[in-house]
Design an enzyme around this catalytic site. Structure first.
Site, PDB file in Angstrom:
ATOM      1  N   GLU A 191      63.923   4.242   9.800  1.00 21.97           N
ATOM      2  CA  GLU A 191      63.021   3.547   8.887  1.00 21.97           C
ATOM      3  C   GLU A 191      61.609   4.154   8.947  1.00 21.97           C
ATOM      4  O   GLU A 191      60.947   4.318   7.919  1.00 21.97           O
ATOM      5  CB  GLU A 191      62.996   2.049   9.223  1.00 21.97           C
TER       6      GLU A 191
ATOM      7  N   HIS B 104      71.935  18.839  19.547  1.00 21.99           N
ATOM      8  CA  HIS B 104      73.004  19.360  18.687  1.00 21.99           C
ATOM      9  C   HIS B 104      72.476  19.867  17.355  1.00 21.99           C
ATOM     10  O   HIS B 104      73.222  19.948  16.399  1.00 21.99           O
ATOM     11  CB  HIS B 104      74.065  18.279  18.478  1.00 21.99           C
TER      12      HIS B 104
ATOM     13  N   ARG C 155      51.829 -10.492  -8.730  1.00 24.19           N
ATOM     14  CA  ARG C 155      52.593 -10.827  -7.533  1.00 24.19           C
ATOM     15  C   ARG C 155      54.035 -11.185  -7.847  1.00 24.19           C
ATOM     16  O   ARG C 155      54.859 -11.285  -6.940  1.00 24.19           O
ATOM     17  CB  ARG C 155      51.951 -12.010  -6.818  1.00 24.19           C
TER      18      ARG C 155
ATOM     19  N   GLU D 224      58.682   8.672   1.999  1.00 22.63           N
ATOM     20  CA  GLU D 224      58.635   8.125   0.638  1.00 22.63           C
ATOM     21  C   GLU D 224      57.220   7.963   0.106  1.00 22.63           C
ATOM     22  O   GLU D 224      57.006   8.024  -1.094  1.00 22.63           O
ATOM     23  CB  GLU D 224      59.459   6.845   0.478  1.00 22.63           C
TER      24      GLU D 224
ATOM     25  N   LYS E 133      59.805   5.658   5.697  1.00 27.31           N
ATOM     26  CA  LYS E 133      58.487   5.193   5.239  1.00 27.31           C
ATOM     27  C   LYS E 133      57.564   6.381   5.032  1.00 27.31           C
ATOM     28  O   LYS E 133      56.882   6.491   4.035  1.00 27.31           O
ATOM     29  CB  LYS E 133      57.911   4.277   6.293  1.00 27.31           C
TER      30      LYS E 133
ATOM     31  N   CYS F  58      52.994 -18.022  -3.857  1.00 23.84           N
ATOM     32  CA  CYS F  58      52.539 -17.472  -5.124  1.00 23.84           C
ATOM     33  C   CYS F  58      51.182 -18.022  -5.501  1.00 23.84           C
ATOM     34  O   CYS F  58      50.294 -18.024  -4.686  1.00 23.84           O
ATOM     35  CB  CYS F  58      53.598 -17.635  -6.185  1.00 23.84           C
TER      36      CYS F  58
ATOM     37  N   ASN G  22      51.867 -23.912  -2.174  1.00 19.93           N
ATOM     38  CA  ASN G  22      52.359 -22.595  -1.775  1.00 19.93           C
ATOM     39  C   ASN G  22      52.819 -22.699  -0.342  1.00 19.93           C
ATOM     40  O   ASN G  22      52.112 -23.290   0.479  1.00 19.93           O
ATOM     41  CB  ASN G  22      51.234 -21.552  -1.822  1.00 19.93           C
ATOM     42  N   GLY G  23      53.943 -22.106  -0.028  1.00 22.13           N
ATOM     43  CA  GLY G  23      54.404 -22.093   1.355  1.00 22.13           C
ATOM     44  C   GLY G  23      55.734 -22.796   1.514  1.00 22.13           C
ATOM     45  O   GLY G  23      56.500 -22.944   0.562  1.00 22.13           O
TER      46      GLY G  23
ATOM     47  N   LYS H 184      60.989   0.116  -7.522  1.00 21.84           N
ATOM     48  CA  LYS H 184      61.097  -0.967  -6.531  1.00 21.84           C
ATOM     49  C   LYS H 184      62.508  -1.543  -6.476  1.00 21.84           C
ATOM     50  O   LYS H 184      63.066  -1.753  -5.417  1.00 21.84           O
ATOM     51  CB  LYS H 184      60.084  -2.065  -6.879  1.00 21.84           C
TER      52      LYS H 184
ATOM     53  N   TRP I  12      57.116 -19.040  -6.777  1.00 20.43           N
ATOM     54  CA  TRP I  12      58.041 -18.010  -6.329  1.00 20.43           C
ATOM     55  C   TRP I  12      59.001 -18.736  -5.401  1.00 20.43           C
ATOM     56  O   TRP I  12      58.685 -19.024  -4.261  1.00 20.43           O
ATOM     57  CB  TRP I  12      57.273 -16.905  -5.615  1.00 20.43           C
TER      58      TRP I  12
HETATM   59  N1  GLU Z   1      58.478 -23.770  -1.214  1.00 27.53           N
HETATM   60  C1  GLU Z   1      57.992 -24.114  -2.513  1.00 27.53           C
HETATM   61  C2  GLU Z   1      59.084 -24.030  -3.556  1.00 27.53           C
HETATM   62  O1  GLU Z   1      60.097 -23.424  -3.380  1.00 27.53           O
HETATM   63  C3  GLU Z   1      56.771 -23.308  -2.910  1.00 27.53           C
HETATM   64  C4  GLU Z   1      57.085 -21.909  -3.339  1.00 27.53           C
HETATM   65  C5  GLU Z   1      55.824 -21.072  -3.632  1.00 27.53           C
HETATM   66  O2  GLU Z   1      55.038 -20.873  -2.700  1.00 27.53           O
HETATM   67  O3  GLU Z   1      55.667 -20.626  -4.771  1.00 27.53           O
HETATM   68  O4  GLU Z   1      58.962 -24.602  -4.591  1.00 27.53           O
END
Ligand code: GLU
Length: 665
Positions: free
Chosen positions: A524, A547, A27, A531, A528, A2, A101-102, A660, A75
């Site tokens: 799929e 058939h 996001r 839609e 795609k 995020c 992040n990650g 969504k 996130w």
């Molecule tokens: N892995 C981290 C968490 O869960 C970072 C999440 C993110 O990238 O927002 O807090």
């Protein structure tokens, strides 16, 4: 995954951080927070669950003064959304703050090590290991102040995984340290002030000059200097990148639509999904959250995948892979159908519910029904702590990051990948498949990020195919001297068609055919296309062609035939011949190096006007085991749908009539 924004300068850091994070709000995120070093030299923290408005309210009531700060929208991937789990995370002494992040892959072993050394953790996140690791290495040596950058670098040497970090310390006033591996990070260049951000739009209103940080590069930032080094602290020189788009452009980076951005995020997303679960072909698969004992896994007698829409297609791959690898009888059922059928649930049935949002109402109701009937339910979900995640007996997160485009792309490839990991895990526990077969699968899954990157590099060839087919019927009319488009004077003067009718009438039709594990890819691919481009597309088993659907074949119906290497390829070749023999144009998806497919069914004696005389259009995918191919085949088919819809000028990110998250029955 995020947002990160950091600031060092003379203004109030929280103002810049929150304003920047707002530009990344699209996001999606579940919590937010900021940390600053105040004028009194103390580190202060404000964190909230929910929207940035909540953070704003807190900050208006209790402003945090100070010109050095970091902010984050989270996130969740590890630990549910809560104040304790939101970023920034602090060291034990509360004097170091980290935003991340990650995903840190090896956080469990690091956490155990740090706890044994006396560090006290306050959250369930993977991130928090970083604040304690930096604390561990951040020590004053005789006469010398502690060096924040050196401590960060030492900590990074211990990490596996994907990350972008922003880090500040009360004892290193005026310094902001940032570093990344696989997660995006830029350093913004100001005058008498500087910035960091996970994405350029966050700081575009402040500056258009940035350094784009690459993997394993470190930035030490003060209000009037930016030093870039590698992880050995050797200086790096880098060109300044001037952001070409204006301050008010939406946060899609260089992409025209979120869908395109998300298609391009797949190599990194696949990597993040594998993180910590599959690290080498010689290691067993590790899956947190599954909540099934080895004994329970050995006892499973049936697996039922249930889902809706795109997620259902990943279940169609799932039933195939689960039987092939884990040798457990499996089926895939559309969630509303599963409910209305009210199936007999045998003992030791495992239901796997698949949903991006974790809120899909039909899937939730099917899950509840099946649990009531005695089945155990695990879910494969993107959004942490969503309703379906909470109501399942176990959950495996796909770790895709937020998906904005209504048409699911990266969530689909990651659902397949996650299900394949579950099947591999079951196969290992049950001893159901030869070790070499499992090893080959693992090797292929580990190669997926690279293969996905390679596929994206071939985008131009997909655009060329999209151009050829997106207006096929209009082109065919043109051959007869009739020019039809929205500006066609002749048709308008004669009052033949209204503008709307003309557009609709001129859509081509399409058929997506495959067999075996790629039947899902055909379904799929067709979904795609329909839609987002509103081109009618049918996804069909090629075995069913004779058939019924073969009656549709004509020059204005193009067929996407998935004929990658594997057990069913020869049968697919036969289907392609049958289509060509009826003058149907074919787009073939085949494995790199296949010398046959391009000319399959081509009739050199047919007239040059007849598509039967022309070679097939080709979409190539890298060589991989058939069971892994649906992950790779999905990517060019997403691009094909995207470019056809874009050429037709449709609203790709918000297609008509679609939402969504479908929270109604
Ligand atoms: N892995 C981290 C968490 O869960 C970072 C999440 C993110 O990238 O927002 O807090």
């Amino acid at each position: 995954m995020c947002g990160i924004v950091g600031y060092v300068g003379k203004r109030r850091a929280t103002d810049i951080c929150v304003a920047g994070l707002r530009r990344l709000e699209y996001r999606g995120y579940d919590s937010a927070g900021v940390a600053v070093i105040g004028p009194d030299g103390q580190l202060k923290l404000t964190r909230v669950v929910g929207k940035l408005d909540n953070l704003d309210k807190e900050l208006s009531a209790n402003p945090l003064e100070g010109g050095l700060g970091i902010g984050h929208t989270r996130w969740a991937t590890h630990g549910k959304p809560s104040v304790q789990n939101s970023h920034p995370h602090l060291s034990c002494d509360g004097r170091i703050a980290v935003v991340h992040n990650g995903i840190i892959e090896n956080y469990q072993e690091l956490r155990a090590e740090l706890e044994a050394e006396g560090h006290v953790f306050r959250s369930q996140t993977d991130t928090e290991v970083m604040s304690h690791l930096v604390e561990k290495y951040y020590q004053q040596s005789e006469g010398k102040a502690a060096d924040l950058r050196a401590a960060v670098v030492e900590a990074v040497h211990r990490l596996r995984g994907a990350f972008a970090f922003g880090i500040i310390a009360a004892d290193s006033p005026g310094q902001l340290v940032a570093v990344r591996r696989r997660s995006p990070l830029v350093v913004g260049i100001g005058e008498g002030e500087n910035y960091i951000a996970s994405d350029m739009p966050a700081i575009r209103s402040e500056t258009d000059r940035v350094y784009v940080i690459d993997d394993d590069e470190v930035a030490l930032i003060t209000e009037d200097s930016i030093e870039l080094t590698d992880l050995n602290l050797q200086p790096i020189t880098k060109d300044v990148y001037v952001i070409p788009w204006p301050a008010d452009a939406a946060g899609k980076g260089e992409h025209k639509h979120f869908m395109h951005k998300e298609i391009h995020e797949q190599p990194d997303a696949i990597y993040a999904c594998l993180a910590g679960r599959l690290t080498s072909p010689d290691e067993p698969v590790k899956l947190e959250g599954l909540n099934l004992t080895e004994d329970e896994i050995k006892r499973i007698r049936k697996v039922v995948f249930t889902a809706c829409g795109t997620a259902y297609h990943s279940g169609v791959v799932g039933r195939f892979v689960m039987e092939k690898l884990a040798k457990i009888p499996s089926e895939a059922d559309l969630a509303p159908e599963l409910r209305s059928r009210s199936p007999i649930v045998l003992e030791d049935t495992l239901v796997i519910a698949v949903t991006q949002s974790g809120e899909t109402m039909d899937t939730l109701l099917a899950l509840r029904d099946m649990r009531e009937k005695g089945a155990k339910v695990i879910s494969v979900v993107n959004v942490v702590d969503s309703t379906i995640a909470r109501e399942s007996d176990g959950v495996v997160y796909i770790q895709a990051g937020p998906e904005i485009g209504v048409a699911s792309t990266k969530a689909y490839t990651l659902q397949i990948l996650t299900i394949e990991l579950i099947a591999l895990y079951f196969a290992e526990v049950r001893g159901a498949a030869p070790a070499e077969e499992l090893r080959a699968m693992k090797e292929a899954l580990l190669a997926c990020p690279q293969h996905a990157e390679e596929l994206l590099k071939r985008e131009d060839s997909i655009i060329a195919i999209a151009r050829k087919y997106y207006d096929l019927r209009r082109d065919q009319w043109a051959k007869h001297g009739v020019v039809i488009d929205n500006g066609d004077q002749r048709a308008a003067e004669k009052g033949w068609w209204s503008t709307t009718f003309r557009r609709d009438a001129m859509r081509p039709n399409s058929l997506y055919l495959a067999r075996g594990v790629n039947l899902a890819s055909a379904m799929e691919g067709a979904l795609k296309l329909k839609e987002i481009s509103y081109i009618h597309a049918e996804g069909y088993s090629a075995g069913e062609m004779k058939h019924g659907p073969i009656a549709l074949v004509e020059p204005s119906l193009f067929t996407v035939a998935i004929a990658v290497d594997g057990e069913v390829k020869d049968q697919m070749v036969a289907n392609i011949m049958e289509i060509k023999a009826r003058s149907g144009p074919v787009i073939a998806v085949a494995t790199d190096g296949d010398t046959q497919i391009e000319s399959t069914g081509v009739d050199p004696n047919a007239s040059p006007e007849d598509v039967a005389s022309q070679p097939n259009d080709m979409i190539w995918i890298p060589r991989c085991p058939e069971l892994v191919s649906p992950i790779l085949v999905a990517i060019p088919l997403q691009l094909l749908a995207y470019h056809m819809a874009d050429l037709r000028g449709e609203h790709i990110d918000q297609p008509r009539n679609l939402a969504k998250t479908v929270t109604v029955e």
